[in-house]
Design a protein around this motif. Structure first.
Motif, PDB file in Angstrom:
ATOM      1  N   GLY A  64       0.813  -1.213   0.000  1.00  0.00           N
ATOM      2  CA  GLY A  64       0.000   0.000   0.000  1.00  0.00           C
ATOM      3  C   GLY A  64       0.846   1.263   0.000  1.00  0.00           C
ATOM      4  O   GLY A  64       0.472   2.274  -0.597  1.00  0.00           O
ATOM      5  N   THR A  65       1.991   1.207   0.676  1.00  0.00           N
ATOM      6  CA  THR A  65       2.869   2.373   0.737  1.00  0.00           C
ATOM      7  C   THR A  65       3.381   2.736  -0.658  1.00  0.00           C
ATOM      8  O   THR A  65       3.383   3.915  -1.041  1.00  0.00           O
ATOM      9  N   THR A  89      -3.152   8.920  11.507  1.00  0.00           N
ATOM     10  CA  THR A  89      -3.042   7.887  10.479  1.00  0.00           C
ATOM     11  C   THR A  89      -1.781   7.077  10.729  1.00  0.00           C
ATOM     12  O   THR A  89      -0.924   7.475  11.509  1.00  0.00           O
ATOM     13  N   ALA A  92       2.657   5.585   6.979  1.00  0.00           N
ATOM     14  CA  ALA A  92       2.880   5.414   5.537  1.00  0.00           C
ATOM     15  C   ALA A  92       2.263   6.552   4.725  1.00  0.00           C
ATOM     16  O   ALA A  92       2.824   6.939   3.688  1.00  0.00           O
ATOM     17  N   ASP A 177      -6.170   7.965   0.696  1.00  0.00           N
ATOM     18  CA  ASP A 177      -5.538   6.804   1.318  1.00  0.00           C
ATOM     19  C   ASP A 177      -6.667   5.935   1.860  1.00  0.00           C
ATOM     20  O   ASP A 177      -7.194   6.180   2.950  1.00  0.00           O
ATOM     21  N   ALA A 179      -6.249   2.727   2.356  1.00  0.00           N
ATOM     22  CA  ALA A 179      -5.546   1.507   2.753  1.00  0.00           C
ATOM     23  C   ALA A 179      -6.407   0.652   3.683  1.00  0.00           C
ATOM     24  O   ALA A 179      -6.423  -0.572   3.588  1.00  0.00           O
ATOM     25  N   GLU A 180      -7.146   1.324   4.580  1.00  0.00           N
ATOM     26  CA  GLU A 180      -7.996   0.614   5.548  1.00  0.00           C
ATOM     27  C   GLU A 180      -9.452   0.641   5.108  1.00  0.00           C
ATOM     28  O   GLU A 180     -10.344   0.323   5.891  1.00  0.00           O
ATOM     29  N   SER A 201      -4.532  -1.057   0.658  1.00  0.00           N
ATOM     30  CA  SER A 201      -3.454  -1.958   1.096  1.00  0.00           C
ATOM     31  C   SER A 201      -4.003  -3.373   1.325  1.00  0.00           C
ATOM     32  O   SER A 201      -5.135  -3.547   1.777  1.00  0.00           O
ATOM     33  N   LYS A 206      -4.841  -6.180   7.121  1.00  0.00           N
ATOM     34  CA  LYS A 206      -5.968  -5.461   6.520  1.00  0.00           C
ATOM     35  C   LYS A 206      -7.145  -6.430   6.291  1.00  0.00           C
ATOM     36  O   LYS A 206      -7.009  -7.634   6.484  1.00  0.00           O
TER      37      LYS A 206
HETATM   38  C1  LIG Z   1      -1.630  -0.138   6.114  1.00  0.00           C
HETATM   39  C2  LIG Z   1      -1.664   1.281   5.748  1.00  0.00           C
HETATM   40  C3  LIG Z   1      -0.845   1.832   4.747  1.00  0.00           C
HETATM   41  C4  LIG Z   1       0.299   1.107   4.106  1.00  0.00           C
HETATM   42  O1  LIG Z   1       0.013  -0.092   3.533  1.00  0.00           O
HETATM   43  P1  LIG Z   1       1.155  -1.223   3.441  1.00  0.00           P
HETATM   44  O2  LIG Z   1       0.513  -2.218   2.526  1.00  0.00           O
HETATM   45  O3  LIG Z   1       1.382  -1.731   4.819  1.00  0.00           O
HETATM   46  O4  LIG Z   1       2.364  -0.604   2.830  1.00  0.00           O
HETATM   47  C5  LIG Z   1      -1.020   3.160   4.410  1.00  0.00           C
HETATM   48  N1  LIG Z   1      -1.930   3.926   5.017  1.00  0.00           N
HETATM   49  C6  LIG Z   1      -2.721   3.455   5.989  1.00  0.00           C
HETATM   50  C7  LIG Z   1      -3.725   4.365   6.610  1.00  0.00           C
HETATM   51  C8  LIG Z   1      -2.600   2.112   6.407  1.00  0.00           C
HETATM   52  O5  LIG Z   1      -3.368   1.667   7.406  1.00  0.00           O
END
Ligand SMILES: *Cc1c(COP(=O)(O)O)cnc(C)c1O
Length: 399
Positions: A64-65, A89, A92, A177, A179-180, A201, A206
Protein backbone atom coordinates in the motif's frame (compact mmCIF):
# COMPACT_ATOMS: atom_id res chain seq x y z
CA UNK A 1 -14.31 -10.36 46.79
CA UNK A 2 -11.35 -11.05 44.56
CA UNK A 3 -12.31 -12.71 41.33
CA UNK A 4 -9.72 -13.74 38.79
CA UNK A 5 -10.24 -12.46 35.27
CA UNK A 6 -11.94 -14.66 32.67
CA UNK A 7 -9.30 -16.58 30.74
CA UNK A 8 -8.76 -18.52 27.53
CA UNK A 9 -6.19 -18.97 24.77
CA UNK A 10 -4.54 -15.89 23.23
CA UNK A 11 -6.84 -13.77 21.07
CA UNK A 12 -4.82 -11.95 18.40
CA UNK A 13 -5.49 -8.38 17.32
CA UNK A 14 -5.84 -9.34 13.69
CA UNK A 15 -5.25 -12.65 11.93
CA UNK A 16 -5.65 -13.14 8.19
CA UNK A 17 -8.57 -15.32 7.13
CA UNK A 18 -7.48 -17.90 4.55
CA UNK A 19 -10.59 -19.91 3.82
CA UNK A 20 -11.32 -19.83 0.08
CA UNK A 21 -9.51 -20.62 -3.16
CA UNK A 22 -6.12 -19.31 -2.01
CA UNK A 23 -4.39 -22.73 -2.14
CA UNK A 24 -5.96 -23.65 -5.44
CA UNK A 25 -4.95 -20.43 -7.20
CA UNK A 26 -1.43 -20.40 -5.77
CA UNK A 27 -0.99 -24.02 -6.85
CA UNK A 28 -2.05 -22.99 -10.34
CA UNK A 29 0.75 -20.39 -10.37
CA UNK A 30 3.31 -22.92 -9.18
CA UNK A 31 2.14 -25.67 -11.54
CA UNK A 32 2.39 -23.35 -14.52
CA UNK A 33 5.53 -21.53 -13.25
CA UNK A 34 3.73 -18.19 -13.74
CA UNK A 35 4.99 -16.78 -10.47
CA UNK A 36 6.44 -13.40 -11.30
CA UNK A 37 5.21 -9.93 -12.18
CA UNK A 38 3.49 -10.96 -15.39
CA UNK A 39 0.63 -13.42 -15.21
CA UNK A 40 -3.07 -13.88 -15.57
CA UNK A 41 -3.83 -13.45 -11.85
CA UNK A 42 -2.35 -9.95 -11.80
CA UNK A 43 -4.68 -8.88 -14.62
CA UNK A 44 -7.61 -10.71 -13.03
CA UNK A 45 -6.94 -9.18 -9.64
CA UNK A 46 -6.77 -5.70 -11.15
CA UNK A 47 -10.04 -6.24 -12.99
CA UNK A 48 -11.75 -7.57 -9.87
CA UNK A 49 -10.45 -4.63 -7.82
CA UNK A 50 -11.55 -2.03 -10.37
CA UNK A 51 -14.97 -3.65 -10.52
CA UNK A 52 -15.24 -3.78 -6.74
CA UNK A 53 -14.10 -0.18 -6.23
CA UNK A 54 -16.15 1.05 -9.17
CA UNK A 55 -13.17 2.66 -10.92
CA UNK A 56 -12.09 2.19 -14.51
CA UNK A 57 -8.49 1.31 -13.72
CA UNK A 58 -6.54 -0.55 -11.06
CA UNK A 59 -2.76 -1.01 -10.89
CA UNK A 60 -1.55 -3.62 -8.40
CA UNK A 61 1.62 -2.88 -6.43
CA UNK A 62 3.97 -4.56 -3.94
CA UNK A 63 2.31 -2.84 -0.97
CA UNK A 64 0.00 0.00 0.00
CA UNK A 65 2.87 2.37 0.74
CA UNK A 66 4.29 2.00 -2.78
CA UNK A 67 0.78 2.49 -4.20
CA UNK A 68 0.57 5.83 -2.35
CA UNK A 69 4.08 6.79 -3.42
CA UNK A 70 3.32 6.13 -7.08
CA UNK A 71 -0.11 7.78 -6.79
CA UNK A 72 1.56 10.99 -5.58
CA UNK A 73 3.90 11.01 -8.58
CA UNK A 74 1.27 9.97 -11.11
CA UNK A 75 -1.08 12.67 -9.79
CA UNK A 76 1.60 15.26 -10.56
CA UNK A 77 2.58 16.28 -7.03
CA UNK A 78 5.83 18.26 -7.42
CA UNK A 79 8.87 18.48 -5.14
CA UNK A 80 8.37 21.16 -2.43
CA UNK A 81 4.58 21.09 -2.86
CA UNK A 82 2.49 20.84 0.30
CA UNK A 83 -0.15 18.15 0.80
CA UNK A 84 -2.79 18.29 3.52
CA UNK A 85 -3.07 14.88 5.17
CA UNK A 86 -4.80 13.40 8.22
CA UNK A 87 -2.60 13.58 11.31
CA UNK A 88 -4.28 10.56 12.87
CA UNK A 89 -3.04 7.89 10.48
CA UNK A 90 -0.46 5.18 10.02
CA UNK A 91 2.88 6.76 9.13
CA UNK A 92 2.88 5.41 5.54
CA UNK A 93 0.49 8.20 4.44
CA UNK A 94 2.94 10.91 5.48
CA UNK A 95 5.99 8.99 4.27
CA UNK A 96 4.51 8.66 0.77
CA UNK A 97 4.27 12.45 0.58
CA UNK A 98 7.93 12.77 1.59
CA UNK A 99 8.99 10.11 -0.96
CA UNK A 100 7.61 12.49 -3.61
CA UNK A 101 9.76 15.22 -2.00
CA UNK A 102 6.60 17.09 -1.05
CA UNK A 103 5.69 18.25 2.46
CA UNK A 104 2.78 17.04 4.59
CA UNK A 105 0.62 19.56 6.43
CA UNK A 106 -1.09 17.55 9.15
CA UNK A 107 -4.81 18.06 9.75
CA UNK A 108 -6.39 17.06 13.05
CA UNK A 109 -9.33 14.66 13.41
CA UNK A 110 -12.98 15.50 14.01
CA UNK A 111 -14.24 14.16 17.35
CA UNK A 112 -17.19 12.04 16.22
CA UNK A 113 -15.79 9.61 13.65
CA UNK A 114 -12.08 10.40 14.12
CA UNK A 115 -11.49 11.22 10.43
CA UNK A 116 -9.77 14.24 8.85
CA UNK A 117 -11.55 17.39 10.08
CA UNK A 118 -12.80 19.07 6.91
CA UNK A 119 -13.59 22.32 8.75
CA UNK A 120 -9.91 22.63 9.67
CA UNK A 121 -9.00 22.06 6.03
CA UNK A 122 -11.34 24.87 5.04
CA UNK A 123 -9.93 27.17 7.71
CA UNK A 124 -6.37 26.48 6.58
CA UNK A 125 -7.14 27.07 2.90
CA UNK A 126 -9.18 30.21 3.56
CA UNK A 127 -7.02 31.84 6.23
CA UNK A 128 -3.49 30.54 5.88
CA UNK A 129 -3.13 30.36 2.09
CA UNK A 130 -3.33 32.87 -0.73
CA UNK A 131 -3.59 32.79 -4.50
CA UNK A 132 -0.39 33.97 -6.13
CA UNK A 133 -0.12 34.03 -9.94
CA UNK A 134 -2.76 31.36 -10.30
CA UNK A 135 -1.34 29.08 -7.59
CA UNK A 136 -2.40 28.46 -4.03
CA UNK A 137 0.48 29.22 -1.65
CA UNK A 138 0.92 28.64 2.06
CA UNK A 139 1.46 32.19 3.37
CA UNK A 140 3.93 31.13 6.04
CA UNK A 141 6.15 28.80 4.00
CA UNK A 142 5.51 30.27 0.56
CA UNK A 143 5.16 26.74 -0.83
CA UNK A 144 2.54 25.69 -3.35
CA UNK A 145 -0.37 23.75 -1.79
CA UNK A 146 -1.29 21.19 -4.44
CA UNK A 147 -3.18 18.28 -2.91
CA UNK A 148 -5.20 16.79 -0.07
CA UNK A 149 -4.77 13.22 1.13
CA UNK A 150 -7.80 12.22 3.21
CA UNK A 151 -7.21 8.93 5.03
CA UNK A 152 -10.27 6.76 5.65
CA UNK A 153 -9.19 5.35 9.00
CA UNK A 154 -10.49 2.25 10.80
CA UNK A 155 -12.87 1.24 8.02
CA UNK A 156 -14.87 4.49 8.06
CA UNK A 157 -14.92 7.20 5.39
CA UNK A 158 -13.86 10.84 5.63
CA UNK A 159 -16.72 13.31 5.02
CA UNK A 160 -15.83 13.54 1.33
CA UNK A 161 -18.45 15.82 -0.25
CA UNK A 162 -17.43 19.03 1.53
CA UNK A 163 -13.78 18.04 1.09
CA UNK A 164 -14.18 17.49 -2.67
CA UNK A 165 -16.03 20.79 -2.90
CA UNK A 166 -13.08 22.56 -1.24
CA UNK A 167 -10.60 20.78 -3.51
CA UNK A 168 -12.53 21.91 -6.54
CA UNK A 169 -12.83 25.49 -5.27
CA UNK A 170 -9.07 25.72 -4.64
CA UNK A 171 -7.94 23.62 -7.60
CA UNK A 172 -6.39 20.86 -5.49
CA UNK A 173 -5.76 17.23 -6.40
CA UNK A 174 -7.24 14.64 -4.02
CA UNK A 175 -5.42 11.37 -3.32
CA UNK A 176 -7.42 9.05 -1.07
CA UNK A 177 -5.54 6.80 1.32
CA UNK A 178 -8.10 4.01 1.44
CA UNK A 179 -5.55 1.51 2.75
CA UNK A 180 -8.00 0.61 5.55
CA UNK A 181 -11.05 1.39 3.45
CA UNK A 182 -11.68 -1.59 1.20
CA UNK A 183 -15.44 -2.21 1.12
CA UNK A 184 -16.20 1.09 2.84
CA UNK A 185 -18.65 3.42 1.13
CA UNK A 186 -19.60 7.07 1.58
CA UNK A 187 -23.14 7.89 0.38
CA UNK A 188 -22.90 4.71 -1.64
CA UNK A 189 -19.56 5.54 -3.32
CA UNK A 190 -16.61 3.21 -2.58
CA UNK A 191 -13.64 4.57 -0.63
CA UNK A 192 -10.73 5.07 -3.02
CA UNK A 193 -13.01 5.89 -5.97
CA UNK A 194 -14.27 9.36 -5.05
CA UNK A 195 -11.27 11.46 -6.07
CA UNK A 196 -8.48 11.65 -8.66
CA UNK A 197 -6.76 8.58 -7.33
CA UNK A 198 -7.12 6.20 -4.38
CA UNK A 199 -4.97 3.50 -2.82
CA UNK A 200 -5.78 0.30 -0.92
CA UNK A 201 -3.45 -1.96 1.10
CA UNK A 202 -3.50 -5.76 1.29
CA UNK A 203 -1.07 -6.07 4.17
CA UNK A 204 -1.55 -9.03 6.52
CA UNK A 205 -3.58 -7.04 9.03
CA UNK A 206 -5.97 -5.46 6.52
CA UNK A 207 -9.50 -6.68 5.73
CA UNK A 208 -8.23 -8.88 2.90
CA UNK A 209 -4.58 -9.70 2.36
CA UNK A 210 -2.11 -10.81 -0.29
CA UNK A 211 0.61 -11.12 2.36
CA UNK A 212 1.89 -7.78 1.11
CA UNK A 213 0.27 -5.77 -1.62
CA UNK A 214 -1.53 -2.65 -2.69
CA UNK A 215 -3.45 -1.11 -5.55
CA UNK A 216 -3.79 2.27 -7.23
CA UNK A 217 -7.39 3.06 -8.28
CA UNK A 218 -8.44 5.78 -10.72
CA UNK A 219 -10.83 6.74 -13.49
CA UNK A 220 -8.10 8.76 -15.21
CA UNK A 221 -6.65 6.74 -18.08
CA UNK A 222 -3.43 8.78 -18.26
CA UNK A 223 -2.87 8.64 -14.53
CA UNK A 224 -3.34 4.85 -14.59
CA UNK A 225 -0.90 4.49 -17.49
CA UNK A 226 1.62 6.65 -15.67
CA UNK A 227 1.23 4.60 -12.46
CA UNK A 228 1.73 1.38 -14.44
CA UNK A 229 4.79 2.83 -16.15
CA UNK A 230 6.38 4.01 -12.90
CA UNK A 231 5.77 0.66 -11.19
CA UNK A 232 7.52 -1.24 -14.00
CA UNK A 233 10.88 0.62 -13.93
CA UNK A 234 9.60 3.16 -16.49
CA UNK A 235 10.39 0.65 -19.21
CA UNK A 236 9.10 1.96 -22.53
CA UNK A 237 9.66 -0.94 -24.88
CA UNK A 238 8.22 -4.44 -24.44
CA UNK A 239 11.40 -5.96 -25.78
CA UNK A 240 14.31 -3.56 -25.38
CA UNK A 241 15.68 -2.35 -22.06
CA UNK A 242 14.95 1.30 -22.64
CA UNK A 243 13.68 3.45 -19.76
CA UNK A 244 12.62 7.07 -20.12
CA UNK A 245 12.96 8.07 -16.44
CA UNK A 246 13.83 6.70 -13.02
CA UNK A 247 11.02 4.27 -12.24
CA UNK A 248 10.40 1.69 -9.54
CA UNK A 249 10.09 -2.06 -9.21
CA UNK A 250 6.68 -1.90 -7.56
CA UNK A 251 4.55 -4.44 -9.48
CA UNK A 252 2.65 -7.11 -7.57
CA UNK A 253 3.69 -10.64 -8.52
CA UNK A 254 1.33 -13.32 -9.85
CA UNK A 255 1.48 -15.54 -6.73
CA UNK A 256 0.30 -12.73 -4.49
CA UNK A 257 -2.34 -11.64 -7.00
CA UNK A 258 -3.61 -15.24 -6.96
CA UNK A 259 -4.09 -14.98 -3.19
CA UNK A 260 -5.74 -11.60 -3.77
CA UNK A 261 -8.28 -13.03 -6.22
CA UNK A 262 -9.25 -15.72 -3.72
CA UNK A 263 -9.51 -13.14 -0.92
CA UNK A 264 -11.61 -10.74 -2.98
CA UNK A 265 -14.09 -13.53 -3.72
CA UNK A 266 -14.75 -13.64 0.03
CA UNK A 267 -14.87 -9.92 0.70
CA UNK A 268 -18.63 -9.60 1.11
CA UNK A 269 -18.67 -12.48 3.54
CA UNK A 270 -15.75 -10.92 5.48
CA UNK A 271 -17.53 -7.57 5.69
CA UNK A 272 -20.76 -9.17 6.89
CA UNK A 273 -18.83 -10.94 9.64
CA UNK A 274 -16.98 -7.76 10.61
CA UNK A 275 -20.20 -5.80 10.85
CA UNK A 276 -21.82 -8.44 13.02
CA UNK A 277 -18.71 -8.50 15.22
CA UNK A 278 -18.88 -4.69 15.64
CA UNK A 279 -22.56 -4.95 16.51
CA UNK A 280 -21.73 -7.48 19.23
CA UNK A 281 -18.94 -5.33 20.63
CA UNK A 282 -21.22 -2.29 20.69
CA UNK A 283 -24.03 -4.21 22.36
CA UNK A 284 -21.81 -5.66 25.07
CA UNK A 285 -19.69 -2.57 25.74
CA UNK A 286 -22.15 0.27 25.41
CA UNK A 287 -23.49 -0.18 28.94
CA UNK A 288 -20.08 0.22 30.57
CA UNK A 289 -19.55 3.59 32.20
CA UNK A 290 -16.49 5.34 30.76
CA UNK A 291 -16.21 3.19 27.63
CA UNK A 292 -17.35 4.73 24.34
CA UNK A 293 -17.70 2.68 21.17
CA UNK A 294 -16.98 4.02 17.70
CA UNK A 295 -19.78 6.13 16.24
CA UNK A 296 -20.66 5.52 12.57
CA UNK A 297 -21.79 8.43 10.39
CA UNK A 298 -25.20 8.10 8.69
CA UNK A 299 -23.33 8.67 5.38
CA UNK A 300 -21.07 5.71 5.98
CA UNK A 301 -21.11 2.00 5.32
CA UNK A 302 -18.46 0.98 7.84
CA UNK A 303 -16.39 -2.21 7.76
CA UNK A 304 -15.08 -1.70 11.33
CA UNK A 305 -11.61 -2.74 10.24
CA UNK A 306 -10.30 -2.39 13.82
CA UNK A 307 -12.87 -2.25 16.59
CA UNK A 308 -11.62 0.64 18.66
CA UNK A 309 -12.98 1.91 21.97
CA UNK A 310 -12.38 5.13 23.82
CA UNK A 311 -11.53 4.83 27.50
CA UNK A 312 -12.26 7.75 29.78
CA UNK A 313 -9.58 7.53 32.48
CA UNK A 314 -11.56 9.70 34.90
CA UNK A 315 -14.64 7.47 34.67
CA UNK A 316 -12.79 4.15 34.51
CA UNK A 317 -10.09 4.88 37.08
CA UNK A 318 -7.54 3.58 34.60
CA UNK A 319 -6.07 4.81 31.35
CA UNK A 320 -6.53 3.07 28.00
CA UNK A 321 -2.93 1.89 28.19
CA UNK A 322 -3.41 0.46 31.70
CA UNK A 323 -6.50 -1.37 30.51
CA UNK A 324 -4.54 -2.52 27.46
CA UNK A 325 -1.78 -4.00 29.61
CA UNK A 326 -4.33 -5.79 31.79
CA UNK A 327 -6.03 -7.30 28.75
CA UNK A 328 -2.65 -8.28 27.33
CA UNK A 329 -1.86 -10.13 30.58
CA UNK A 330 -4.92 -12.32 29.88
CA UNK A 331 -3.83 -13.02 26.31
CA UNK A 332 -6.11 -10.45 24.70
CA UNK A 333 -4.04 -8.54 22.18
CA UNK A 334 -4.83 -4.86 21.72
CA UNK A 335 -3.17 -1.69 20.51
CA UNK A 336 -3.34 2.06 21.00
CA UNK A 337 -3.96 4.17 17.88
CA UNK A 338 -1.03 5.61 15.93
CA UNK A 339 0.98 8.42 17.43
CA UNK A 340 -0.47 11.42 15.55
CA UNK A 341 1.86 12.48 12.75
CA UNK A 342 2.31 15.98 14.18
CA UNK A 343 3.97 14.25 17.19
CA UNK A 344 6.09 11.88 15.13
CA UNK A 345 9.85 12.43 15.36
CA UNK A 346 9.98 11.26 11.73
CA UNK A 347 7.99 14.31 10.61
CA UNK A 348 8.83 16.83 13.26
CA UNK A 349 9.63 19.69 10.89
CA UNK A 350 6.15 19.70 9.32
CA UNK A 351 3.30 22.13 9.80
CA UNK A 352 0.02 21.08 11.42
CA UNK A 353 -3.53 22.37 11.77
CA UNK A 354 -4.63 21.23 15.20
CA UNK A 355 -7.65 21.05 17.47
CA UNK A 356 -6.33 18.59 20.05
CA UNK A 357 -8.66 15.74 19.07
CA UNK A 358 -5.98 13.41 17.62
CA UNK A 359 -3.86 13.82 20.76
CA UNK A 360 -6.85 12.95 22.91
CA UNK A 361 -7.72 9.90 20.79
CA UNK A 362 -4.10 8.78 20.97
CA UNK A 363 -4.33 8.91 24.78
CA UNK A 364 -7.75 7.32 25.12
CA UNK A 365 -8.24 4.78 22.33
CA UNK A 366 -7.69 1.07 22.35
CA UNK A 367 -8.15 -1.26 19.38
CA UNK A 368 -9.58 -4.66 20.29
CA UNK A 369 -9.26 -8.07 18.60
CA UNK A 370 -10.87 -7.75 15.17
CA UNK A 371 -9.96 -10.73 13.00
CA UNK A 372 -12.57 -11.76 10.46
CA UNK A 373 -12.53 -15.18 12.12
CA UNK A 374 -13.08 -13.86 15.67
CA UNK A 375 -15.96 -15.83 17.20
CA UNK A 376 -18.87 -14.35 19.13
CA UNK A 377 -17.62 -16.30 22.18
CA UNK A 378 -14.30 -14.47 21.87
CA UNK A 379 -16.03 -11.08 21.58
CA UNK A 380 -17.96 -11.93 24.73
CA UNK A 381 -14.77 -12.97 26.52
CA UNK A 382 -13.03 -9.69 25.56
CA UNK A 383 -16.00 -7.64 26.78
CA UNK A 384 -16.32 -9.62 30.01
CA UNK A 385 -12.61 -9.15 30.67
CA UNK A 386 -12.85 -5.39 30.15
CA UNK A 387 -15.82 -5.30 32.52
CA UNK A 388 -13.86 -7.39 35.03
CA UNK A 389 -10.90 -5.02 35.16
CA UNK A 390 -13.01 -1.88 35.38
CA UNK A 391 -15.20 -3.35 38.13
CA UNK A 392 -12.12 -4.44 40.03
CA UNK A 393 -10.59 -0.98 39.73
CA UNK A 394 -13.81 0.74 40.82
CA UNK A 395 -14.05 -1.63 43.79
CA UNK A 396 -10.49 -0.75 44.80
CA UNK A 397 -11.23 2.96 44.47
CA UNK A 398 -14.40 2.66 46.57
CA UNK A 399 -12.64 0.67 49.30
C1 LIG B 1 -1.63 -0.14 6.11
C2 LIG B 1 -1.66 1.28 5.75
C3 LIG B 1 -0.84 1.83 4.75
C4 LIG B 1 0.30 1.11 4.11
O1 LIG B 1 0.01 -0.09 3.53
P1 LIG B 1 1.16 -1.22 3.44
O2 LIG B 1 0.51 -2.22 2.53
O3 LIG B 1 1.38 -1.73 4.82
O4 LIG B 1 2.36 -0.60 2.83
C5 LIG B 1 -1.02 3.16 4.41
N1 LIG B 1 -1.93 3.93 5.02
C6 LIG B 1 -2.72 3.45 5.99
C7 LIG B 1 -3.73 4.36 6.61
C8 LIG B 1 -2.60 2.11 6.41
O5 LIG B 1 -3.37 1.67 7.41
Amino acid sequence: MNQSPPSGPTIPLYNPQISGNEWKYVKECLDTAWVSSVGSFVTRFEQMMAHRADTEFAVATVNGTSALHVAMLAAGIQPEDEVLVSSLTFIASANAIRYANAWPVFVDAEPRHWQMDVELVEDFLANHCEQRSGELRNRRTGRRVSAIMPVHVLGHPVDMDPLLELAQRYGLTVVEDAAEGLGVTYKGRPAGSMSHVGCVSFNGNKLITTGAGGVVLTNDRELAARARHLTTQAKCDPNEYVHDEVGYNFRMCNVLAAIGCAQLEQLDDFIARKREQARQYAEQLSGIDGIAVFEVSPHAYCTHWLNTIRVSASHCGMTARELGRSLQSCGIQNRPLWQPMHRSPAHRQCEAVLSGVADQLYDECLSLPSSVGLTSEEVTLVCRTIRHFLTERRGRRAA
